[in-house]
Write a protein that holds these residues in place. Structure first.
Motif, PDB file in Angstrom:
ATOM      1  N   ALA A 190      46.045  12.194  73.035  1.00 50.24           N
ATOM      2  CA  ALA A 190      46.619  13.520  72.804  1.00 50.24           C
ATOM      3  C   ALA A 190      48.131  13.518  72.938  1.00 50.24           C
ATOM      4  CB  ALA A 190      46.015  14.527  73.775  1.00 50.24           C
ATOM      5  N   GLU A 191      48.706  12.353  73.127  1.00 51.42           N
ATOM      6  CA  GLU A 191      50.158  12.255  73.209  1.00 51.42           C
ATOM      7  C   GLU A 191      50.592  10.850  72.813  1.00 51.42           C
ATOM      8  OE1 GLU A 191      51.257  12.987  77.229  1.00 51.42           O
ATOM      9  OE2 GLU A 191      50.577  11.028  77.928  1.00 51.42           O
ATOM     10  N   GLY A 192      51.880  10.699  72.556  1.00 47.88           N
ATOM     11  CA  GLY A 192      52.419   9.393  72.206  1.00 47.88           C
ATOM     12  C   GLY A 192      52.070   8.977  70.797  1.00 47.88           C
ATOM     13  N   GLY A 193      52.509   7.795  70.446  1.00 45.37           N
ATOM     14  CA  GLY A 193      52.223   7.286  69.124  1.00 45.37           C
ATOM     15  C   GLY A 193      52.988   6.009  68.850  1.00 45.37           C
ATOM     16  N   SER A 194      52.973   5.575  67.608  1.00 39.76           N
ATOM     17  CA  SER A 194      53.658   4.336  67.242  1.00 39.76           C
ATOM     18  C   SER A 194      53.979   4.337  65.756  1.00 39.76           C
ATOM     19  CB  SER A 194      52.790   3.121  67.583  1.00 39.76           C
ATOM     20  OG  SER A 194      51.621   3.113  66.782  1.00 39.76           O
ATOM     21  N   ILE A 195      54.972   3.548  65.400  1.00 43.43           N
ATOM     22  CA  ILE A 195      55.325   3.280  64.005  1.00 43.43           C
ATOM     23  C   ILE A 195      55.487   1.769  63.869  1.00 43.43           C
ATOM     24  CG2 ILE A 195      56.999   3.596  62.158  1.00 43.43           C
ATOM     25  CD1 ILE A 195      57.744   6.270  63.378  1.00 43.43           C
ATOM     26  N   THR A 196      54.849   1.196  62.866  1.00 44.60           N
ATOM     27  CA  THR A 196      54.906  -0.244  62.642  1.00 44.60           C
ATOM     28  C   THR A 196      55.291  -0.515  61.201  1.00 44.60           C
ATOM     29  OG1 THR A 196      53.162  -0.602  64.284  1.00 44.60           O
ATOM     30  CG2 THR A 196      53.644  -2.415  62.773  1.00 44.60           C
ATOM     31  N   VAL A 197      56.234  -1.420  61.017  1.00 44.34           N
ATOM     32  CA  VAL A 197      56.631  -1.856  59.681  1.00 44.34           C
ATOM     33  C   VAL A 197      56.431  -3.368  59.609  1.00 44.34           C
ATOM     34  CG1 VAL A 197      58.497  -2.014  57.991  1.00 44.34           C
ATOM     35  CG2 VAL A 197      58.331  -0.004  59.487  1.00 44.34           C
ATOM     36  N   GLY A 198      55.693  -3.814  58.595  1.00 44.00           N
ATOM     37  CA  GLY A 198      55.416  -5.233  58.452  1.00 44.00           C
ATOM     38  C   GLY A 198      55.735  -5.720  57.052  1.00 44.00           C
ATOM     39  N   GLN A 199      56.153  -6.986  56.954  1.00 44.04           N
ATOM     40  CA  GLN A 199      56.465  -7.599  55.666  1.00 44.04           C
ATOM     41  C   GLN A 199      56.005  -9.053  55.719  1.00 44.04           C
ATOM     42  OE1 GLN A 199      58.108  -6.349  52.815  1.00 44.04           O
ATOM     43  NE2 GLN A 199      57.730  -8.331  51.841  1.00 44.04           N
ATOM     44  N   GLY A 200      55.401  -9.518  54.624  1.00 43.56           N
ATOM     45  CA  GLY A 200      54.971 -10.911  54.584  1.00 43.56           C
ATOM     46  C   GLY A 200      54.766 -11.371  53.164  1.00 43.56           C
ATOM     47  N   GLU A 201      54.668 -12.699  52.982  1.00 41.08           N
ATOM     48  CA  GLU A 201      54.339 -13.258  51.683  1.00 41.08           C
ATOM     49  C   GLU A 201      53.791 -14.669  51.879  1.00 41.08           C
ATOM     50  OE1 GLU A 201      57.970 -13.175  49.418  1.00 41.08           O
ATOM     51  OE2 GLU A 201      58.442 -15.248  49.941  1.00 41.08           O
ATOM     52  N   TYR A 202      53.175 -15.186  50.831  1.00 38.99           N
ATOM     53  CA  TYR A 202      52.607 -16.530  50.889  1.00 38.99           C
ATOM     54  C   TYR A 202      53.693 -17.588  50.798  1.00 38.99           C
ATOM     55  CZ  TYR A 202      48.044 -14.393  50.431  1.00 38.99           C
ATOM     56  OH  TYR A 202      46.915 -13.642  50.660  1.00 38.99           O
ATOM     57  N   TYR A 203      53.370 -18.770  51.302  1.00 40.01           N
ATOM     58  CA  TYR A 203      54.324 -19.871  51.242  1.00 40.01           C
ATOM     59  C   TYR A 203      54.779 -20.145  49.814  1.00 40.01           C
ATOM     60  CZ  TYR A 203      52.967 -21.252  56.045  1.00 40.01           C
ATOM     61  OH  TYR A 203      52.729 -21.289  57.404  1.00 40.01           O
ATOM     62  N   GLU A 204      53.921 -19.865  48.850  1.00 38.41           N
ATOM     63  CA  GLU A 204      54.242 -20.112  47.445  1.00 38.41           C
ATOM     64  C   GLU A 204      55.296 -19.141  46.917  1.00 38.41           C
ATOM     65  OE1 GLU A 204      53.190 -22.434  45.352  1.00 38.41           O
ATOM     66  OE2 GLU A 204      51.821 -23.446  46.723  1.00 38.41           O
ATOM     67  N   GLY A 205      55.638 -18.105  47.702  1.00 40.04           N
ATOM     68  CA  GLY A 205      56.672 -17.161  47.297  1.00 40.04           C
ATOM     69  C   GLY A 205      56.159 -15.965  46.537  1.00 40.04           C
ATOM     70  N   ASP A 206      54.851 -15.727  46.551  1.00 39.59           N
ATOM     71  CA  ASP A 206      54.305 -14.559  45.863  1.00 39.59           C
ATOM     72  C   ASP A 206      53.426 -13.775  46.827  1.00 39.59           C
ATOM     73  OD1 ASP A 206      52.097 -16.186  46.095  1.00 39.59           O
ATOM     74  OD2 ASP A 206      51.786 -16.466  43.948  1.00 39.59           O
ATOM     75  N   GLY A 207      52.804 -12.708  46.309  1.00 43.61           N
ATOM     76  CA  GLY A 207      51.946 -11.889  47.142  1.00 43.61           C
ATOM     77  C   GLY A 207      52.685 -11.111  48.216  1.00 43.61           C
ATOM     78  N   ALA A 208      53.977 -10.818  47.999  1.00 37.64           N
ATOM     79  CA  ALA A 208      54.749 -10.080  49.003  1.00 37.64           C
ATOM     80  C   ALA A 208      54.073  -8.754  49.327  1.00 37.64           C
ATOM     81  CB  ALA A 208      56.170  -9.847  48.515  1.00 37.64           C
ATOM     82  N   THR A 209      53.904  -8.487  50.605  1.00 33.52           N
ATOM     83  CA  THR A 209      53.192  -7.287  51.057  1.00 33.52           C
ATOM     84  C   THR A 209      54.046  -6.525  52.058  1.00 33.52           C
ATOM     85  OG1 THR A 209      51.047  -8.394  50.786  1.00 33.52           O
ATOM     86  CG2 THR A 209      51.099  -6.418  52.163  1.00 33.52           C
ATOM     87  N   THR A 210      54.202  -5.241  51.822  1.00 31.13           N
ATOM     88  CA  THR A 210      54.928  -4.363  52.742  1.00 31.13           C
ATOM     89  C   THR A 210      53.968  -3.298  53.248  1.00 31.13           C
ATOM     90  OG1 THR A 210      57.001  -4.694  51.558  1.00 31.13           O
ATOM     91  CG2 THR A 210      56.868  -2.793  53.024  1.00 31.13           C
ATOM     92  N   THR A 211      53.920  -3.142  54.554  1.00 24.02           N
ATOM     93  CA  THR A 211      53.002  -2.177  55.159  1.00 24.02           C
ATOM     94  C   THR A 211      53.744  -1.315  56.166  1.00 24.02           C
ATOM     95  OG1 THR A 211      51.189  -3.773  54.966  1.00 24.02           O
ATOM     96  CG2 THR A 211      50.833  -1.884  56.402  1.00 24.02           C
ATOM     97  N   ILE A 212      53.528  -0.031  56.081  1.00 24.25           N
ATOM     98  CA  ILE A 212      54.064   0.912  57.067  1.00 24.25           C
ATOM     99  C   ILE A 212      52.882   1.698  57.619  1.00 24.25           C
ATOM    100  CG2 ILE A 212      55.596   2.880  57.467  1.00 24.25           C
ATOM    101  CD1 ILE A 212      57.168   1.984  54.978  1.00 24.25           C
ATOM    102  N   ASP A 213      52.695   1.664  58.928  1.00 20.33           N
ATOM    103  CA  ASP A 213      51.641   2.501  59.492  1.00 20.33           C
ATOM    104  C   ASP A 213      52.161   3.247  60.706  1.00 20.33           C
ATOM    105  OD1 ASP A 213      50.001  -0.475  60.581  1.00 20.33           O
ATOM    106  OD2 ASP A 213      51.265   0.791  61.821  1.00 20.33           O
ATOM    107  N   ALA A 214      51.558   4.388  60.950  1.00 16.67           N
ATOM    108  CA  ALA A 214      52.017   5.261  62.026  1.00 16.67           C
ATOM    109  C   ALA A 214      50.830   5.969  62.647  1.00 16.67           C
ATOM    110  CB  ALA A 214      53.016   6.290  61.492  1.00 16.67           C
ATOM    111  N   ASN A 215      50.965   6.280  63.933  1.00 14.22           N
ATOM    112  CA  ASN A 215      49.932   7.021  64.646  1.00 14.22           C
ATOM    113  C   ASN A 215      50.608   7.961  65.633  1.00 14.22           C
ATOM    114  OD1 ASN A 215      48.270   6.956  67.497  1.00 14.22           O
ATOM    115  ND2 ASN A 215      46.922   7.251  65.737  1.00 14.22           N
ATOM    116  N   VAL A 216      50.075   9.171  65.754  1.00 16.60           N
ATOM    117  CA  VAL A 216      50.623  10.134  66.709  1.00 16.60           C
ATOM    118  C   VAL A 216      49.483  10.953  67.291  1.00 16.60           C
ATOM    119  CG1 VAL A 216      51.056  11.875  64.920  1.00 16.60           C
ATOM    120  CG2 VAL A 216      52.345  11.960  67.067  1.00 16.60           C
ATOM    121  N   GLY A 217      49.542  11.172  68.598  1.00 21.40           N
ATOM    122  CA  GLY A 217      48.583  12.035  69.271  1.00 21.40           C
ATOM    123  C   GLY A 217      49.240  13.343  69.690  1.00 21.40           C
TER     124      GLY A 217
END
Length: 857
Positions: A190-217
């Motif tokens: 019922a209180e607090g929360g978080s924000i997360t930002v992530g970035q990654g890709e394969y060693y081959e240099g493709d499949g770049a993925t960006t993720t933003i997630d958040a949670n709040v109570g």
């Protein structure tokens, strides 16, 4: 700010937990311990309600095997896909990538204990999760034709924990629980929360993925809470391709219209993937509480298809395997157009038909045409789709005298809208469009539950937990018609040109429509301690379906406490899995590979005239009998469970193998109402056509200690799974499919994790072992496209540093040492543009590195 976390809502911890465990209701685990206990201990014992309708208990005291994975455990993985997170955590849980697999590209099928995805019941806050609308038509053998829920829409940011019951539980929770139950428990802060930002890709240099997630109570006055979670993600496509020999030859012969590579094998592109979850509760008074939760999710996916060779693709470019071009006549009489041979080189390879005099003469004749005029280098369609997923449940629970009650109602909906790009409807000739809206599948479910429980005394036996309840459920599967050009039989269909958008025919008016069914379920469940050492339980459930009748199932459980450290447990149950409405009514056209050749396969309902002609019958439910024996050892910081299971399933429902539509049957098929049977290479349908026995051993162990001046935890999860096909119909299930069922996933799987933490620095190192398995390429089980694959080990590593009390930065890599997936055999590699088998148990894309920043408030 007012603190609401784990208040208890005015109901005693025990009675409230019993009401939570009622229904299949498993609800939230926030009342599993009170505030004082939670604050007094940094090492809270893991507690679950899944698998019992009595008071929740520690997983060591459960008479059935249960895994509990916390939200933090799930995040120690570079992937943001819930399926990938669970594969590395739960023994006997498997999944595979679907690089070119029609609609299954949109939603990956999974399996638990060697059974298909729709044999595992999925719950969210204890309520039944609706199925996905997508059916896995090419599901890697085990999942062929499975229609399970889409768990990838559930973001880890929304989760408090995941409870996995690895035991048959249809008698407790109803259809689909043959292999077990997975309960996703949403956060209830019922209180607090978080924000997360992530970035990654394969060693081959493709499949770049960006993720933003958040949670709040957020507090809802002093008596409730609202917890909100959001995830947004974009992922680029990957390519693990090589140029096909036939495409390379065309380029060498001077065809400048061929792409390099002509066909891409890899992960699809995922765009605008968002998922919003809400969880809430409100204490009306000391005896009643309202709750509600739901989600709104959507994503766009674009994946690849097979390359269409401009010389030999059947019913598009040729009718005789590439000896001559398929030439259409505007006047309807193909005999008025000259034959256009495909030139051959001295080594037998094709020359360039575009440069031949015969082809140029055909172009000069206004009465004649070939599809090469639109796609002279051939073409590779792109399969695209939008998946929209929504759900909402609400209810009230509390106490009425000695009884606890829980009344709830909810709905779930999953819709997949399909489109095809860079394709043709050859039967329309040169007037065909190249992009098509091909229609949609939609799965909708409504569920109502009313459940009661209380403690009873019978004779000298006290504290008997008794639960009973009622469930009503309605589900429907709807096919929406595609645009006319995607399904119509154009004016050149009778000249041998393929009907509809090639690669994925649109849904026509004969396929469109909505089918529904409903069912009711009534259950009773009792559990009690006999003395201090024996815990016994029994459950009985009756269900009645509007489409195929009723079923009665039972379950018995027992646990014997031998010493303070050692206990033994056992279970026996019967179960069932009802055929889904989708399996009973789905229509589709797919491209399959047999002995290296592409064929067009029509999927029809089992009672369709085409299916019925080749043996299709009304589907019946699967039935199962399961046994399990296990032991639990707990001593100080060491925890070990060892369980053996045996699951017999009769009348398993799956998609049949391809049944060839033969020329000798054309007249009879036309008489039965099948249009243009000569344009259908093969048919498949759903059928109860084989029996299996699946047995296995699950070993789970953990040990907490102090090492390197920090806190250390070692965790081991090992699974041995063995499936044998006891009986099958050779007319609908071929030997290749039997082999995939028996050997398509590794018999041995293990993960060993070392988690280390100091004051601000932490590390997670995990080794993953995958045993030998039967690898197939594009579902081709011939010797050309399959073999036994070698075992492999991958290593995952994550390092985290807490810069501030509220800020943590993590870096890591999945498949740290870039372990290669099984490569195709020399004679096969590249033939279809691929390097690796697609059916492997781990990501064929190779190593993946990532970074993540988490801010808590």
């Amino acid at each position: 700010m007012t603190t609401h976390k784990n208040k208890g809502f005015g109901v005693s911890a025990l009675s409230f937990a019993i009401s939570l465990a009622l229904t299949g209701s498993l609800a939230s685990t926030q009342a599993l311990a009170d505030d004082q206990q939670a604050e007094a201990s940094q090492n809270i014992e893991k507690i679950a309600v899944v698998g019992t309708r009595s008071a929740p208990r520690s997983i060591g005291d459960s008479p059935v095997p249960i895994d509990i994975i916390s939200s933090d455990d799930l995040k120690k993985n570079g992937s943001t896909d819930m399926i990938d997170m669970l594969v590395t955590t739960v023994p006997s849980f498997n999944s595979r990538a679907q690089p070119i697999s029609d609609a299954a590209t949109l939603i990956r099928p999974v399996n638990l204990r060697g059974l298909p995805s729709d044999s595992t019941l999925v719950l969210v806050n204890g309520k039944r999760r609706h199925r996905a609308s997508v059916i896995a038509f090419q599901g890697g053998g085990i999942n062929d034709g499975a229609q399970g829920p889409d768990i990838s829409v559930i973001p880890s940011a929304a989760l408090k924990q995941v409870e996995v019951l690895r035991d048959g539980a249809a008698a407790q929770y109803g259809s689909d629980a043959i292999a077990g139950v997975m309960n996703f428990v949403l956060k209830d802060d019922a209180e607090g929360g978080s924000i997360t930002v992530g970035q990654g890709e394969y060693y081959e240099g493709d499949g770049a993925t960006t993720t933003i997630d958040a949670n709040v109570g957020l507090p809802l006055s002093d008596a409730g809470f609202v917890n909100l979670s959001l995830q947004y993600k974009n992922a680029d496509a990957t390519s693990r391709s090589m140029q096909r020999p036939d495409a390379a030859n065309l380029i060498e012969q001077g065809n400048t219209f061929v792409q390099d590579p002509a066909q891409v094998w890899g992960n699809p592109e995922i765009k605008d993937d968002y998922s919003f979850f809400l969880n809430s509760g409100y204490d009306i008074n000391d005896n009643a509480r309202l709750y509600a939760f739901g989600n709104l999710s959507s994503r766009d996916v674009v994946g690849g298809f097979y390359y269409r060779n401009p010389h030999n693709r059947g019913n598009v470019y040729s009718l005789d395997g590439g000896e001559t071009l398929l030439v259409g006549a505007v006047n309807g009489d193909p005999s008025t157009c000259a034959v256009v041979p495909i030139p051959k080189n001295a080594d037998g390879s094709d020359g360039n038909v575009l440069e031949t005099d015969a082809y140029k003469a055909m172009l000069a004749d206004p009465n004649c045409f070939a599809m090469n005029q639109l796609r002279p280098g051939g073409y590779t369609p792109q399969f695209a789709g939008t998946v929209e997923d929504t759900s909402f449940f609400a209810g009230v629970k509390g106490e009425l005298g000695a009884w606890n009650y829980d009344f709830s109602a909810g709905m779930g909906n999953n819709k997949s809208t399909f489109s095809l790009k860079n394709s043709l409807n050859p039967s329309l000739g040169l007037d065909t469009p190249t992009d098509f809206e091909t229609g949609a599948y939609e799965q909708a479910e409504t569920t109502v539950n009313l459940d009661f429980s209380r403690m009873l005394t019978l004779g000298s036996v006290e504290d008997i937990s008794f639960a009973t309840g009622f469930e009503w459920r309605e589900e429907s599967f709807e096919i929406t018609q595609g645009e006319e050009a995607s399904w119509i039989a154009g004016p050149y269909a009778d000249q041998g040109f393929n009907i509809g958008s090639h690669g994925f025919k649109g849904f026509g008016p004969e396929s469109a429509g909505k089918n529904s069914r409903n069912n009711i379920g009534v259950y009773a469940d009792m559990e009690a301690y006999l003395g201090e050492r024996w815990l016994l339980g029994a459950a009985l459930r009756y269900e009645d379906f509007s489409t195929f009748g009723d079923t009665l199932n039972y379950k018995l459980t027992a646990q014997f406490t031998a010493t303070d450290d050692l206990s033994f447990r056992a279970s026996h149950s019967t179960g069932f899995r009802a055929p889904t409405v989708g399996q009973e009514n789905v229509v589709n056209t797919q491209t399959s590979i047999v002995n290296g050749d592409l064929i067009q396969t029509f999927i029809a309902p089992p009672t369709d005239p085409l299916s019925a002609f080749y043996g299709g019958k009304v589907l019946k439910p699967e039935e199962s009998v399961s046994y399990a024996l296990g032991a639990v050892f707990e001593h100080e910081n060491l925890f070990v469970t060892l369980d053996y299971y045996n699951i017999e399933v009769t009348g398993r429902i799956a998609q049949s193998s391809q049944i060839e539509v033969e020329a000798k049957d054309y007249d009879a098929l036309r008489a039965a109402g099948v249009e243009f049977p000569e344009l259908i290479s093969a048919v498949t349908y759903y059928t109860n056509d084989f029996d299996t026995t699946t047995q296995g051993i699950d070993l789970v162990a953990s040990y907490d200690t102090q090492l390197l001046s920090g806190d250390t935890k070692f965790s081991l999860a090992y699974g041995w799974t063995d499936t044998s096909v006891d009986k099958y119909n050779p007319n609908t299930t071929d030997e290749g499919k039997v082999r995939r069922l028996e050997d398509g996933i590794p018999a041995h799987r293990a993960t060993l994790t070392w988690a280390q933490s100091w004051d601000r620095f932490s590390m997670s190192l995990r080794g993953n072992y995958f045993g030998e398995y039967y690898a197939t390429h594009a579902d081709d089980t011939s010797d050309w496209g399959s073999e036994m694959a070698d075992s492999a080990v991958t290593v995952d590593l994550e390092l985290s540093y807490q810069f501030l009390d509220s800020l943590t930065v993590s870096i890591g890599a999945n498949n740290l040492f870039d372990q290669e997936a099984q490569k195709l055999k020399d004679g096969t590699r590249g033939e279809l543009g691929a390097i690796y088998y697609e059916s492997g148990p781990f990501d064929y894309n190779g190593g993946y590195y990532y970074g993540r920043v988490n801010y808590r408030f």
